[in-house]
Design a protein around this motif. Structure first.
Motif, mmCIF file in Angstrom:
data_model
loop_
_atom_site.group_PDB
_atom_site.id
_atom_site.type_symbol
_atom_site.label_atom_id
_atom_site.label_comp_id
_atom_site.label_asym_id
_atom_site.label_seq_id
_atom_site.Cartn_x
_atom_site.Cartn_y
_atom_site.Cartn_z
ATOM 1 N N TYR A 109 34.978 39.853 29.484
ATOM 2 C CA TYR A 109 34.618 41.181 29.988
ATOM 3 C C TYR A 109 35.355 41.440 31.300
ATOM 4 C CZ TYR A 109 31.995 45.221 31.533
ATOM 5 O OH TYR A 109 31.663 46.487 31.955
ATOM 6 N N ALA A 110 35.336 40.449 32.207
ATOM 7 C CA ALA A 110 35.997 40.612 33.501
ATOM 8 C C ALA A 110 37.485 40.894 33.320
ATOM 9 C CB ALA A 110 35.779 39.371 34.367
ATOM 10 N N ARG A 111 38.126 40.195 32.408
ATOM 11 C CA ARG A 111 39.559 40.410 32.171
ATOM 12 C C ARG A 111 39.813 41.800 31.575
ATOM 13 N NH1 ARG A 111 42.605 36.217 33.466
ATOM 14 N NH2 ARG A 111 41.633 34.176 33.623
ATOM 15 N N SER A 112 38.954 42.238 30.682
ATOM 16 C CA SER A 112 39.083 43.591 30.123
ATOM 17 C C SER A 112 38.879 44.642 31.208
ATOM 18 C CB SER A 112 38.081 43.805 28.995
ATOM 19 O OG SER A 112 38.367 42.963 27.904
ATOM 20 N N LEU A 113 37.903 44.414 32.066
ATOM 21 C CA LEU A 113 37.647 45.344 33.165
ATOM 22 C C LEU A 113 38.836 45.384 34.125
ATOM 23 C CD1 LEU A 113 35.861 47.321 34.652
ATOM 24 C CD2 LEU A 113 34.647 45.360 35.668
ATOM 25 N N PHE A 114 39.437 44.232 34.390
ATOM 26 C CA PHE A 114 40.614 44.174 35.253
ATOM 27 C C PHE A 114 41.730 45.039 34.657
ATOM 28 C CE2 PHE A 114 44.528 42.455 36.954
ATOM 29 C CZ PHE A 114 44.225 42.197 38.285
ATOM 30 N N GLU A 115 41.933 44.957 33.350
ATOM 31 C CA GLU A 115 42.957 45.770 32.675
ATOM 32 C C GLU A 115 42.676 47.261 32.837
ATOM 33 O OE1 GLU A 115 43.972 44.947 28.594
ATOM 34 O OE2 GLU A 115 43.817 42.786 28.944
ATOM 35 N N VAL A 116 41.429 47.657 32.611
ATOM 36 C CA VAL A 116 41.054 49.064 32.736
ATOM 37 C C VAL A 116 41.252 49.532 34.174
ATOM 38 C CG1 VAL A 116 39.106 50.692 32.680
ATOM 39 C CG2 VAL A 116 39.466 49.095 30.791
ATOM 40 N N ALA A 117 40.764 48.758 35.138
ATOM 41 C CA ALA A 117 40.880 49.133 36.547
ATOM 42 C C ALA A 117 42.345 49.209 36.982
ATOM 43 C CB ALA A 117 40.101 48.140 37.418
ATOM 44 N N SER A 118 43.166 48.304 36.483
ATOM 45 C CA SER A 118 44.604 48.334 36.791
ATOM 46 C C SER A 118 45.245 49.591 36.229
ATOM 47 C CB SER A 118 45.302 47.104 36.214
ATOM 48 O OG SER A 118 44.838 45.925 36.819
ATOM 49 N N LYS A 119 44.923 49.896 34.964
ATOM 50 C CA LYS A 119 45.472 51.087 34.297
ATOM 51 C C LYS A 119 45.097 52.365 35.054
ATOM 52 C CE LYS A 119 43.662 52.798 30.423
ATOM 53 N NZ LYS A 119 43.218 52.898 29.035
ATOM 54 N N LEU A 120 43.898 52.365 35.640
ATOM 55 C CA LEU A 120 43.428 53.537 36.374
ATOM 56 C C LEU A 120 43.939 53.597 37.808
ATOM 57 C CD1 LEU A 120 39.749 53.616 35.106
ATOM 58 C CD2 LEU A 120 41.596 55.186 34.494
ATOM 59 N N GLY A 121 44.654 52.554 38.238
ATOM 60 C CA GLY A 121 45.199 52.533 39.595
ATOM 61 C C GLY A 121 44.167 52.272 40.680
ATOM 62 N N MET A 122 43.132 51.513 40.340
ATOM 63 C CA MET A 122 42.107 51.186 41.328
ATOM 64 C C MET A 122 42.728 50.363 42.466
ATOM 65 S SD MET A 122 39.219 52.485 40.579
ATOM 66 C CE MET A 122 38.705 53.506 39.225
ATOM 67 N N PRO A 123 42.151 50.457 43.664
ATOM 68 C CA PRO A 123 42.713 49.739 44.814
ATOM 69 C C PRO A 123 42.716 48.222 44.622
ATOM 70 C CG PRO A 123 41.031 51.306 45.493
ATOM 71 C CD PRO A 123 41.000 51.255 44.004
ATOM 72 N N LYS A 124 43.602 47.579 45.335
ATOM 73 C CA LYS A 124 43.748 46.124 45.255
ATOM 74 C C LYS A 124 42.427 45.416 45.571
ATOM 75 C CE LYS A 124 46.701 42.364 46.667
ATOM 76 N NZ LYS A 124 47.884 42.102 45.898
ATOM 77 N N THR A 125 41.638 45.949 46.499
ATOM 78 C CA THR A 125 40.350 45.325 46.819
ATOM 79 C C THR A 125 39.429 45.310 45.604
ATOM 80 O OG1 THR A 125 39.527 47.446 47.665
ATOM 81 C CG2 THR A 125 40.397 45.882 49.297
ATOM 82 N N CYS A 126 39.489 46.361 44.808
ATOM 83 C CA CYS A 126 38.693 46.439 43.579
ATOM 84 C C CYS A 126 39.168 45.386 42.581
ATOM 85 C CB CYS A 126 38.807 47.836 42.995
ATOM 86 S SG CYS A 126 38.019 48.063 41.390
ATOM 87 N N LEU A 127 40.473 45.308 42.389
ATOM 88 C CA LEU A 127 41.033 44.338 41.447
ATOM 89 C C LEU A 127 40.736 42.906 41.901
ATOM 90 C CD1 LEU A 127 44.468 46.052 40.769
ATOM 91 C CD2 LEU A 127 42.383 46.166 39.387
ATOM 92 N N ASN A 128 40.817 42.665 43.200
ATOM 93 C CA ASN A 128 40.516 41.331 43.726
ATOM 94 C C ASN A 128 39.060 40.955 43.463
ATOM 95 O OD1 ASN A 128 43.128 41.022 44.644
ATOM 96 N ND2 ASN A 128 42.645 41.549 46.759
ATOM 97 N N GLN A 129 38.161 41.917 43.628
ATOM 98 C CA GLN A 129 36.745 41.652 43.391
ATOM 99 C C GLN A 129 36.510 41.275 41.921
ATOM 100 O OE1 GLN A 129 34.007 44.924 44.066
ATOM 101 N NE2 GLN A 129 32.379 43.510 44.623
#
Length: 136
Positions: A109-129
């Motif tokens: 789930y975390a890896r899928s969420l990372f993909e979605v957040a990356s695709k949406l251009g979420m900030p690096k702090t979000c991706l790091n979390q």
């Protein structure tokens, strides 16, 4: 109604596959919350924290239907104030899993969420979390 999504439901394509027609998606964040990933994502209150996500418009019936599915049926709605990336703020409904119901750890789930957040251009702090939930 305005709904703040912070998990896989940030993905409008996924919502459409589930029969929901989101509109007016805008990135934003809520203060005083952090991400917690068990079997699925939820929010935990933490002073000073900031959690990024997406606000979308859904009709009430769509939101009710979306959160009646078994894996998210325990989520409860609460109102949050979302600071929008394009300026201003808005009140939105955020569905959250009560702390006593958070179980497990789901790296997929975390890896899928990372993909979605990356695709949406979420900030690096979000991706790091999100990446703190990766085992390797």
């Amino acid at each position: 109604m305005k709904v703040f999504f912070y998990g896989l439901f940030m993905d409008q394509e996924l919502l459409r596959k589930l029969g929901v027609a989101p509109s007016n998606a805008v990135a934003g964040f809520v203060e005083g919350f952090e991400l917690c990933i068990g079997e699925r994502a939820t929010l935990q209150r933490r002073p000073g924290a900031k959690l990024h996500g997406v606000v979308m418009d859904l009709d009430n019936a769509e939101a009710t239907s979306l959160y009646s599915e078994g894996s998210v049926a325990d989520y409860v709605p609460e109102i949050v104030n979302v600071e929008l990336a394009n300026g201003g703020s808005v009140e939105a409904t955020c569905y959250n899993l009560p702390a006593e119901k958070v179980t497990g750890a789901n790296e997929d789930y975390a890896r899928s969420l990372f993909e979605v957040a990356s695709k949406l251009g979420m900030p690096k702090t979000c991706l790091n979390q999100i990446s703190t939930y990766f085992k390797s």
